[in-house]
Design a protein around this motif. Structure first.
Motif: not given
Length: 212
Positions: A100-104, A185, A209-210, A212
């Motif tokens: 999920r982190i990588k998807e962001k 960033d 997650i939100k 990111l």
């Protein structure tokens, strides 16, 4: 309550039933003492620029912050060491949410002062698929203002539990980072920060997650 919070609550109950009262009281006193240092307020803040770093990973390879930031945002998860059960729970939970982190478009990096050999054992034991770096003598964490010296009154209780920081960190300073998670960033600006001197409190991964 998040899954991680439930796991921590269960760990707290187990430790409360297993550890002598004097040990629990010493750990509680240590946390209260740290709260008076106001590390949250005096450390790096959202909007600040993170210093660059060059740190060794578990295999001895030098990892550059610049190299990672060229590809997007990074999440820095500072943990005390593989001897800390709360840190292990958090790192495992982050691993469970790594896709999920990588998807962001973000990369996850864990950092502690412990020797790479200990980090490698932890990576292998927990099947971690992100970089685990060694911040020798806490030089990088000190630049961020997130370190503290473990109090003399609590050290004997660590030793009784088989936790010898000089073995893990290869020095006698007894300096540790406060568990913290930073999102940085591409311009090295901190966009999110979680830090709590009470090591039993950990971030809400859904909140991470939100942002990111």
């Amino acid at each position: 309550m998040s899954t991680l919070a439930k796991q921590i609550e269960q760990l707290n109950q187990e430790l409360s039933s297993q550890l002598p009262k004097e040990v629990l009281e010493a750990f509680g006193k240590s946390i209260q003492d740290l709260k008076t240092m106001k590390i949250e307020e005096n450390s790096i803040q959202v909007g600040d620029q993170m210093p660059e770093f060059l740190l060794s990973n578990a295999l001895g390879k030098i990892i550059s912050s610049k190299e990672f930031l060229n590809n997007g945002k990074i999440i820095l998860a500072f943990y005390r060491g593989s001897w800390c059960p709360y840190c292990n729970l958090e790192l495992k939970f982050l691993q469970d949410n790594l896709s999920r982190i990588k998807e962001k478009g973000a990369a996850l990096i864990a950092i502690s002062p412990q020797n790479p050999d200990h980090s490698l054992s932890m990576v292998q034991k927990n099947d971690l698929e992100f970089e685990v770096l060694t911040d020798t003598d806490n030089h990088f964490a000190e630049q961020l203002g997130i370190t503290f010296k473990l109090q003399d009154f609590v050290l004997p209780y660590y030793h009784k539990l088989g936790i010898n920081l000089s073995d893990f960190n290869k020095n006698n300073g007894n300096i540790l980072p406060v568990p913290a998670v930073l999102v940085v960033d591409e311009n090295r600006v901190v966009t999110y920060k979680f830090l709590d001197v009470n090591y039993m409190n950990r971030l809400d991964v859904e909140e991470l997650i939100k942002v990111l």
